[in-house]
Design a protein around this motif. Structure first.
Motif, mmCIF file in Angstrom:
data_model
loop_
_atom_site.group_PDB
_atom_site.id
_atom_site.type_symbol
_atom_site.label_atom_id
_atom_site.label_comp_id
_atom_site.label_asym_id
_atom_site.label_seq_id
_atom_site.Cartn_x
_atom_site.Cartn_y
_atom_site.Cartn_z
ATOM 1 N N LEU B 176 0.802 -1.225 0.000
ATOM 2 C CA LEU B 176 0.000 0.000 0.000
ATOM 3 C C LEU B 176 0.835 1.274 0.000
ATOM 4 C CD1 LEU B 176 -2.949 -0.655 2.477
ATOM 5 C CD2 LEU B 176 -3.170 0.281 0.186
ATOM 6 N N VAL B 177 2.106 1.186 0.414
ATOM 7 C CA VAL B 177 2.888 2.410 0.676
ATOM 8 C C VAL B 177 2.881 3.383 -0.507
ATOM 9 C CG1 VAL B 177 5.227 3.267 1.109
ATOM 10 C CG2 VAL B 177 4.259 1.487 2.553
ATOM 11 N N PRO B 178 3.199 2.945 -1.754
ATOM 12 C CA PRO B 178 3.189 3.928 -2.847
ATOM 13 C C PRO B 178 1.811 4.527 -3.077
ATOM 14 C CG PRO B 178 4.274 1.885 -3.514
ATOM 15 C CD PRO B 178 3.614 1.610 -2.214
ATOM 16 N N ASP B 179 0.761 3.725 -2.893
ATOM 17 C CA ASP B 179 -0.594 4.221 -3.113
ATOM 18 C C ASP B 179 -0.983 5.236 -2.043
ATOM 19 O OD1 ASP B 179 -0.485 2.424 -5.096
ATOM 20 O OD2 ASP B 179 -2.289 1.297 -4.522
ATOM 21 N N ILE B 180 -0.558 4.982 -0.817
ATOM 22 C CA ILE B 180 -0.848 5.928 0.258
ATOM 23 C C ILE B 180 -0.179 7.262 -0.061
ATOM 24 C CG2 ILE B 180 -0.478 6.436 2.708
ATOM 25 C CD1 ILE B 180 -0.777 3.465 3.265
ATOM 26 N N ALA B 181 1.014 7.187 -0.621
ATOM 27 C CA ALA B 181 1.709 8.418 -1.004
ATOM 28 C C ALA B 181 0.888 9.185 -2.032
ATOM 29 C CB ALA B 181 3.090 8.091 -1.544
ATOM 30 N N ALA B 182 0.280 8.442 -2.972
ATOM 31 C CA ALA B 182 -0.543 9.098 -3.993
ATOM 32 C C ALA B 182 -1.755 9.781 -3.366
ATOM 33 C CB ALA B 182 -0.984 8.076 -5.033
ATOM 34 N N ILE B 183 -2.351 9.132 -2.377
ATOM 35 C CA ILE B 183 -3.499 9.741 -1.696
ATOM 36 C C ILE B 183 -3.054 10.970 -0.926
ATOM 37 C CG2 ILE B 183 -5.355 9.346 -0.032
ATOM 38 C CD1 ILE B 183 -4.972 6.339 -0.546
ATOM 39 N N ARG B 184 -1.901 10.824 -0.280
ATOM 40 C CA ARG B 184 -1.335 11.939 0.494
ATOM 41 C C ARG B 184 -1.185 13.169 -0.394
ATOM 42 N NH1 ARG B 184 4.733 10.957 1.241
ATOM 43 N NH2 ARG B 184 4.519 11.407 -0.970
ATOM 44 N N ASP B 185 -0.683 12.913 -1.590
ATOM 45 C CA ASP B 185 -0.427 14.039 -2.478
ATOM 46 C C ASP B 185 -1.712 14.722 -2.922
ATOM 47 O OD1 ASP B 185 2.153 13.354 -2.147
ATOM 48 O OD2 ASP B 185 2.363 12.307 -4.066
ATOM 49 N N ARG B 186 -2.807 14.007 -2.928
ATOM 50 C CA ARG B 186 -4.065 14.567 -3.376
ATOM 51 C C ARG B 186 -4.879 15.184 -2.250
ATOM 52 N NH1 ARG B 186 -8.114 12.078 -7.071
ATOM 53 N NH2 ARG B 186 -8.995 11.662 -5.033
ATOM 54 N N SER B 187 -4.588 14.777 -1.000
ATOM 55 C CA SER B 187 -5.493 15.189 0.081
ATOM 56 C C SER B 187 -5.251 16.640 0.460
ATOM 57 C CB SER B 187 -5.337 14.280 1.298
ATOM 58 O OG SER B 187 -4.038 14.343 1.764
ATOM 59 N N LYS B 188 -6.321 17.346 0.788
ATOM 60 C CA LYS B 188 -6.251 18.781 1.015
ATOM 61 C C LYS B 188 -6.354 19.136 2.483
ATOM 62 C CE LYS B 188 -7.819 19.571 -3.602
ATOM 63 N NZ LYS B 188 -8.531 18.441 -4.208
ATOM 64 N N VAL B 189 -7.136 18.350 3.253
ATOM 65 C CA VAL B 189 -7.284 18.664 4.685
ATOM 66 C C VAL B 189 -5.956 18.349 5.374
ATOM 67 C CG1 VAL B 189 -8.674 18.274 6.728
ATOM 68 C CG2 VAL B 189 -9.662 17.923 4.453
ATOM 69 N N SER B 190 -5.445 19.295 6.160
ATOM 70 C CA SER B 190 -4.079 19.115 6.660
ATOM 71 C C SER B 190 -3.982 17.981 7.685
ATOM 72 C CB SER B 190 -3.572 20.421 7.260
ATOM 73 O OG SER B 190 -4.260 20.674 8.465
ATOM 74 N N ALA B 191 -5.013 17.842 8.549
ATOM 75 C CA ALA B 191 -4.953 16.790 9.566
ATOM 76 C C ALA B 191 -4.930 15.415 8.892
ATOM 77 C CB ALA B 191 -6.148 16.891 10.508
ATOM 78 N N VAL B 192 -5.781 15.231 7.893
ATOM 79 C CA VAL B 192 -5.847 13.959 7.173
ATOM 80 C C VAL B 192 -4.536 13.733 6.438
ATOM 81 C CG1 VAL B 192 -7.042 12.701 5.354
ATOM 82 C CG2 VAL B 192 -8.334 14.165 6.923
ATOM 83 N N ARG B 193 -4.042 14.769 5.827
ATOM 84 C CA ARG B 193 -2.786 14.691 5.084
ATOM 85 C C ARG B 193 -1.644 14.235 5.995
ATOM 86 N NH1 ARG B 193 -0.599 17.082 0.343
ATOM 87 N NH2 ARG B 193 1.594 17.602 0.672
ATOM 88 N N TRP B 194 -1.703 14.717 7.240
ATOM 89 C CA TRP B 194 -0.684 14.370 8.225
ATOM 90 C C TRP B 194 -0.693 12.858 8.508
ATOM 91 C CZ3 TRP B 194 -0.341 13.121 13.626
ATOM 92 C CH2 TRP B 194 0.910 13.443 14.180
#
Lengths: 703, 449
Positions: B176-194
């Protein structure tokens, strides 16, 4: 005798028995029970006695007991007359003590109606029943376990009863009630209470001090010596009196006749007797060995009767005679003679906590008596039967056919005499070659496990060693009558919860031991029923022990499969893996209604729900005795410890002891060539229980 | 990865499209989704209530008895453990074998594995008489030096399943690690991004990271592969190590593993077919992938059918009367319906996959997969209950049919499994972004966004 026989009509059913009777060296003909006793009961007994006399069995194979308390009892005829008098209002006062005539008397007498008509019926007793319900005055009296009393064991031996506990409720001794009555009537009794009466009676007659009697165990020898001429202490049968027996024979009444599809047999119930024990949990939950059913008094239908009704086990059947009609749950009784139905006494009680589905057989009977004895004719009526509806019977047996699995075994007397014992092998029960005995004797659990020799499949685990002792049991199948006393003794000793009808129906009875019924047909296609008590076999290589993940099930150095209740987490794997299925799981917390908790054995844990429990050969008794021996600095003696079942067995079928103690009774019996171990050769469990084969004579093998 | 993993069926897609389509599955849930979620929550509540009944009142609220001490609960335990097999099989073994149709489906399969094992793991607890003392079975150090009985297959079970769950979960997470990175890059809410930042372990997609990542992935695939075989072998020994006729047999380990893969594939198919319709990702999970699974399903079904036949042959060949009796009882006795249901669902119906028409039809695939799900449950019920109800002494024979409480727990376990799955598909991509992209032909990579 042969000449006499020639003159009789030829009866094909009887012929083989007559032949065997004439051939046997020590023949004896036994008397039947209530099931064969009709209005010709005395005549039947006379005929049996005469046959025994003619074959020389009297005083040899058949001997007479001492006088029985029954001899002092009025015949049923007298009771019937008394009830009639009550009904016609001729009795001012009728005192009924510890009896239940409103329930137990034949329906044709309408006893309940007649007793209700009695102006002052006074009932004394320790429980509420159909008669106390009718009484004007009910006086609660002590239970026999709470009361002083005495009893005749036999001529020459009398016993004292002393209470084993203080009375549970505000009851009084029947004797005290009568003494009070006497006082009210203006008489002054010589003693203030009934205990004083008893003490005075015995001290004046036999010994100076009552304590002496009690110290001797409450029992002592009376003054009377056995009558002369009888080697066994019973009265001798004078040959001249045999002639008197011929009299009744001439008066044999005609067999039971009338409308209806079947002849009704009304036997006593093994556990409930005539119904007086109905409603007592231990006896209700004890399955009847012949019917293999608990919490019910079902009606047994012979195969042909069941077929004509299209009835199956569990169906509700209506039984009707000229006297009355009841409904009972059916069980197909392959053991019954053609054209008969049997309904045991004990059904249809009203004042029990849990109601039975079946009615009382007495409701179908008329107060017909045997004219010679004045006793009730139990076998007197034909019944009309109808199938009412579907239903369910509480059955505890999954089947009585052994399926050729070599479980409940027998041996022919002739073979046993000649030393030709079959040998259990992995392929079953192998008979010796004709005229030869097996060369190698059976290895027995008395031997050290290692010394038994290894079979090829013996190498998975190290063999269990029992360095000092191995507790074992021998069950003689030839002596077991299937009475079930051992099972009830086990209930009492081991705090076994009663689970009730619904749970027994689901297969959750908690009994640590059971009486299995096995049905065989011999070569003559005659039915043979055998009973086999099965308790934990205390295997040396126990399947239950290896699978328990938490060591709740473990092996003691003296050979017991012990169970640590507070370690058990309830995976039930041990029970699944037990080939004998003798482990019992607590599916619920089973309540003990007060005051039943006062019965609990303080030496045994009361198990909670979620825990597996099982027979451990009464380990609490073993530990108590071994500790006592240790404190006294000696070895345990043979017979010092008895398991509850062994101590209770009336026929001595169960022997308990240390298999490794040289010369112990159990070790000696375990070496009997009749011995075999259940499923050992099939599953390699090495049980500590040895069964001794049932012995049959002159019947041929099983077909 | 290597060239031969290139999947020609993904030819018309671009990287951007893959990112967009797959991550779209994580969008705002619709009404149907919420409805399903509430339905599953309801089933979990029913199951929880029923378990509560067992704890407060006793195991007696089931219909278990003497002789049948294990019934629906253990049947369902084995059922879920079995389902937990296809995931690691598809993911690890097919990865090592470089099977091209693996990429689009392995994430869903791995998820099935983890949630199935998590569900299965509840059952040994539910069925206990005294669940509050369950820790006695764990090998923890204690002052009394009391250890569990290492000879008991139940202890092996605990160890095998916890090992399998741990390794499968790590393998799942690594993938999952590379995919999580992709989600991270798209997420806008800072807490979720964290949160995504922590979970992505600082993934940047550098060549060095990819090199280490691939090495780790191969390592975990290698570790997980023997576990696929071992865990169900150990579960089968719960039965095979006993003395009960019908249980005590050496064929059980391979027989159970084949059955587990069969049931696992069936469950993955049952989930994927509605999933690809719901998320409109039919162009990524194609019939080509589903047909590949159907072929393996057919193959394992043949192994299972062979095992059924072998059991009967060995029973006859052994000459053991107890063994013969139980194999006569199964097809003709009280539970014959279960037996024939098992044969029909696991052997007869899957053989329809011999026909290309059936294995390339969505309806055909789904119906066969559902039949196998039922069949595999019947198989475990058949093994467990028939053997216990008719063992050595005819006097002890009895019967068993589950009580409402047990059915409630079965329903609750499905609710629990699908609840976890529903939550998963909205939180993480149910198809691997990285691997789908990897397996696309070179030329299309150029127009990557």
């Amino acid at each position: 005798f042969d000449v006499a026989l020639a003159g009789l009509p030829q009866l094909p059913e009887v012929a083989p028995y007559v032949h065997r009777l004439m051939k046997a060296a020590n023949p004896v003909v036994l008397f039947g029970g209530t099931e064969v006793l009709g209005a010709n009961a005395t005549a039947t007994h006379a005929a049996v006695l005469l046959t025994n006399a003619l074959r020389g069995a009297l005083g040899k194979s058949l001997r007479f007991g001492e006088h029985s308390a029954w001899n002092k009892v009025d015949p049923a005829q007298r009771t019937f007359e008394l009830v009639d008098q009550a009904g016609s209002g001729k009795l001012d006062v009728l005192l009924v003590s510890d009896a239940n005539p409103a329930y137990a008397l034949p329906g044709g007498l309408s006893a309940a109606k007649k007793l209700a008509a009695c102006q002052s019926l006074i009932a004394l007793g320790y429980e509420h029943n159909e008669t106390t319900e009718l009484a004007r005055v009910v006086l609660p009296t002590h239970h026999p376990l709470e009361a002083w009393g005495d009893y005749d064991v036999r001529d020459g031996a009398v016993g004292m009863m002393q209470p084993v506990r203080v009375p549970l409720t505000a009851s009084r001794h029947t004797g005290d009630v009568l003494l009070d009555l006497a006082r009210r009537a203006g008489k002054q009794p010589s003693h203030p209470d009934f205990r004083g009466v008893i003490a005075a009676h015995w001290t004046s007659r036999v010994v100076p001090d009552l304590t002496d009697v009690l110290v001797k165990g409450g029992k002592f020898s009376g003054p009377k010596s056995p009558p002369a001429g009888s080697p066994h202490g019973g009265p001798a049968l004078v040959p001249q009196r045999l002639r008197d027996l011929a009299g009744p024979l001439a008066k044999i009444p005609a067999p039971v006749a009338g409308a209806g599809q079947a002849t009704l047999i009304a036997p006593l119930s093994a556990a409930l007797y005539d119904g007086r024990a109905t409603g007592r949990d231990w006896l209700m939950e004890l399955p009847d060995s012949l019917i293999q059913s608990a919490w019910e008094v079902p009606v047994e239908l012979a195969l042909d009767v069941a077929a004509s009704l299209r009835a199956e086990t569990g169906d509700r059947i209506s039984l009707r005679t000229g006297i009355g009609e009841i409904v009972a749950t059916a069980v197909i009784g392959s053991d019954l003679a053609e054209g008969t139905v049997a309904l045991r006494m004990g059904g249809g009680r009203t004042f029990t906590k849990e109601k039975l589905d079946s009615g009382s057989v007495m409701k179908l009977l008329d107060p017909v008596v045997d004219p010679l004895s004045g006793e009730l004719a139990f076998c007197q009526a034909r019944v009309s039967l109808t199938r009412v509806s579907d239903g369910e019977l509480v059955s505890v047996s999954g089947g009585t056919d052994s399926q050729d699995r070599f479980l409940c075994l027998s041996v022919e007397l002739e073979d046993a005499k000649a030393g030709h014992f079959p040998m259990m092998t992995r392929h079953g029960d192998v008979q010796p070659e004709h005229g030869k005995a097996h060369g190698k004797p059976l290895p027995m659990p008395a031997d050290d496990m290692a010394a038994e020799g290894k079979r090829p499949d013996d190498n998975n685990y190290e063999l269990v060693k029992h360095p000092e002792s191995r507790w074992g049991m021998v069950v003689d199948l030839d002596k077991c009558t299937g009475c079930g006393a051992c099972v009830v003794a086990c209930f009492a000793e081991n705090n076994i919860p009663m689970v009730g009808r619904a749970q027994v129906m689901k297969g959750r009875e908690m009994q640590w031991m059971r009486i299995e019924k096995h049905v065989f047909r011999n070569e003559g296609r005659q039915l043979r029923v055998r009973f086999m008590p099965v308790m934990c076999q205390q295997c040396a290589q126990a399947p239950c022990e290896t699978v328990c993940p938490v060591f709740a099930s473990y092996h003691t150095p003296d050979g017991l499969n012990a169970q640590i209740y507070n370690r058990c987490i309830g995976t039930r794997y041990c029970s699944n893996n037990c080939p004998y299925k003798v482990r019992r799981f607590n599916y619920f917390d089973y309540e003990r209604e007060s005051p039943a908790q006062q019965q609990l054995n303080p030496d045994v844990t009361v198990r909670s729900r979620g825990v597996m429990e099982k027979c451990t050969f009464c380990i609490q008794r073993i530990r108590e005795a071994t500790n006592r021996a240790k404190f006294e600095g000696r070895k345990l003696r043979d017979g010092e410890v008895q398991s509850a079942c062994a101590a209770t067995c009336p026929s001595g079928a169960i022997t308990f002891g240390d298999l490794k103690l040289a010369g112990s009774q159990v070790a000696r019996l375990a070496a009997d060539p009749r011995g075999y171990r259940l499923l050992d050769y099939q599953v390699n469990t090495r049980p500590a229980v040895v069964y001794l084969r049932r012995v049959y004579s002159g019947e041929g093998g099983e077909g | 990865m290597s060239e031969h993993r290139v999947n020609p069926n993904l030819g018309r897609l671009s990287y951007a499209q893959v990112n967009r389509d797959i991550l779209a599955t994580l969008g705002k849930p619709g009404k149907i989704y919420l409805g399903l979620l509430i339905f599953c929550l309801g089933l979990v509540a029913v199951g929880g209530y029923c378990w509560g009944q067992i704890i407060w009142k006793g195991v007696g609220v089931t219909n278990l008895n003497n002789p049948v001490g294990w019934g629906l609960l253990i049947t369902t335990f084995v059922f879920w453990v079995g389902i937990g097999h296809a995931g690691t099989l598809i993911s690890a073994i097919l990865f090592l074998l470089r099977v091209p149709w693996r990429t689009a489906i392995f994430r869903a399969a791995e998820t099935t594995t983890i949630f199935a094992v998590v569900t299965a793991g509840l059952f040994p607890l539910i069925h206990l008489g005294r669940v509050w003392a369950m820790y006695y079975i764990l090998p923890y150090a204690n002052g009394r030096q009391l250890w569990p009985n290492f000879r008991s297959p139940l202890v092996w079970d605990v160890l095998a399943i916890s090992t399998y769950l741990t390794v499968s979960a790590i393998f799942f997470f690594v993938g999952l690690v590379p995919d999580i990175a992709a989600i991270r890059d798209r997420s806008k809410v800072s807490a979720v991004r964290w949160v995504w930042k922590i979970l992505s372990l600082g993934w940047m997609g550098s060549t060095r990271q990819w090199k280490h990542y691939l090495a780790a992935y191969v390592l975990f695939a290698g570790l997980a592969t023997p576990l696929v075989i071992s865990v169900h072998s150990v579960v089968s020994w719960d039965f095979a190590m006993s003395v009960i006729p019908g249980w005590h047999t050496t064929i059980f380990a391979p027989y159970f593993v084949a059955g587990a893969i069969l049931s696992g594939l069936a469950m993955v198919l049952t989930i994927l077919i509605p999933l690809r319709a719901a998320f409109r990702i039919g162009h990524i999970i194609r019939l080509y992938h589903l047909e590949g699974m159907a072929k393996v399903l057919l193959f394992t079904s043949l192994i299972v059918g062979y095992a059924y036949a072998t059991e009967f042959f060995i029973a006859w060949y052994s000459g053991n009367p107890f063994e013969i009796a139980i194999f006569k009882f199964r097809p003709t006795g009280h539970y014959a319906g279960i037996f024939w249901g098992m044969v029909t669902c696991n052997v007869v119906i899957p053989s329809l996959f011999f026909f290309k028409k059936v294995r390339t039809s969505l309806v055909g695939l789904l119906l066969v997969a559902i039949a196998v799900n039922f069949g595999m449950w019947f198989e475990r019920f058949n093994i467990i209950v028939t053997s216990l109800s008719h063992d050595f002494l005819p006097h002890n024979w009895g019967s068993y049919w589950p009580s409402p409480v047990e059915w409630g727990i079965l329903a609750g376990s499905f609710g629990w499994f699908f609840l976890l799955f529903l939550m998963f598909v909205k939180i993480l991509p149910s198809i691997s972004l990285a691997e789908v992209k990897e397996s696309m032909p070179e030329g299309v990579k150029e127009d990557a966004a």
